[in-house]
Design an enzyme around this catalytic site. Sequence first.
Site, mmCIF file in Angstrom:
data_model
loop_
_atom_site.group_PDB
_atom_site.id
_atom_site.type_symbol
_atom_site.label_atom_id
_atom_site.label_comp_id
_atom_site.label_asym_id
_atom_site.label_seq_id
_atom_site.Cartn_x
_atom_site.Cartn_y
_atom_site.Cartn_z
ATOM 1 N N ASP A 171 14.642 58.834 60.674
ATOM 2 C CA ASP A 171 13.751 57.942 59.922
ATOM 3 C C ASP A 171 12.367 58.578 59.920
ATOM 4 O O ASP A 171 11.730 58.697 60.968
ATOM 5 C CB ASP A 171 13.675 56.561 60.582
ATOM 6 C CG ASP A 171 14.965 55.772 60.436
ATOM 7 O OD1 ASP A 171 15.744 56.080 59.519
ATOM 8 O OD2 ASP A 171 15.195 54.860 61.242
ATOM 9 N N ASP B 292 20.976 47.300 53.476
ATOM 10 C CA ASP B 292 20.332 46.660 54.617
ATOM 11 C C ASP B 292 20.593 45.166 54.496
ATOM 12 O O ASP B 292 20.399 44.582 53.424
ATOM 13 C CB ASP B 292 18.820 46.909 54.620
ATOM 14 C CG ASP B 292 18.470 48.382 54.745
ATOM 15 O OD1 ASP B 292 19.310 49.149 55.260
ATOM 16 O OD2 ASP B 292 17.358 48.763 54.337
#
Length: 273
Positions: free
Chosen positions: A11, A134
């Site tokens: 990330d 998500d």
Amino acid sequence: MLTKRIIPCLDVTLDRAGGCVVKGVEFVDLKEAGDPVELAKRYNEDGADELVFLDITASAHGRETMIDVIERTADEVFIPLTVGGGISSIDAIRQILRAGADKVSVNTSAVKNPDFIKESSDIFGAQCIVTAIDCRRNTDIKNNPDKTVLELEDGTPAWYEVVIYGGREATGIDAVQWAKKAEELGSGEILLTSMDRDGTCAGYDLPITRKLSEELDIPIIASGGVGNPQHIYEGFSEGKADAALAASIFHFSEYSIWEVKEYLREREIPVRL
């Protein structure tokens, strides 16, 4: 039997020159985990099956994905590299693939424009397109009669709501229904992240992982919540996932990829050593 894949996730934010790998809880309270290129090199050498590289602030800030960091990462790794974050055009996909990525991950842009999945899949091939989903648990069943209701670990009924912009915006979209639609539109894989579990080290969200693995024909990558090798084992044995994505346990050297694979092999999960 196909081997199960172990995929470290990088990330990355642009908060400092060159990019920085970060990790937080539910995408907030981020702390630095290192240089993306150096971490990618380490994982390549440690036996990772693939890498996922996510510019986690790109969609929220409308910023183009970091092509230079992708190029430097791709120069150092020799395993499949998936890149996501702020990808919303065919030209952006083309740039990323030319920079050295093998696949692209689309998330917010696909929710906003589902036909983007079909268009990109038609041009680049389904094997190239990963739809990242998500989601968050939503226990409001009464006001959502059209949702796919699952039973949580404690017996509570809930549906899973798709969230976008790094988890900052709820959509009202059912994650199971959206995953099926993404498959129909030409997605080659689903990268499923439970926002309730992300960064918590409490283990994968098994009810939604298992549901998608059973309902879809394309591979499911489980993401969000790994704290130890047992969690990855559960993602495969109970969640039925095809691949396990993890970040914290690898970034901060709690476990090596080799240790995780040995743990899985001892429990008869097929992995590449």
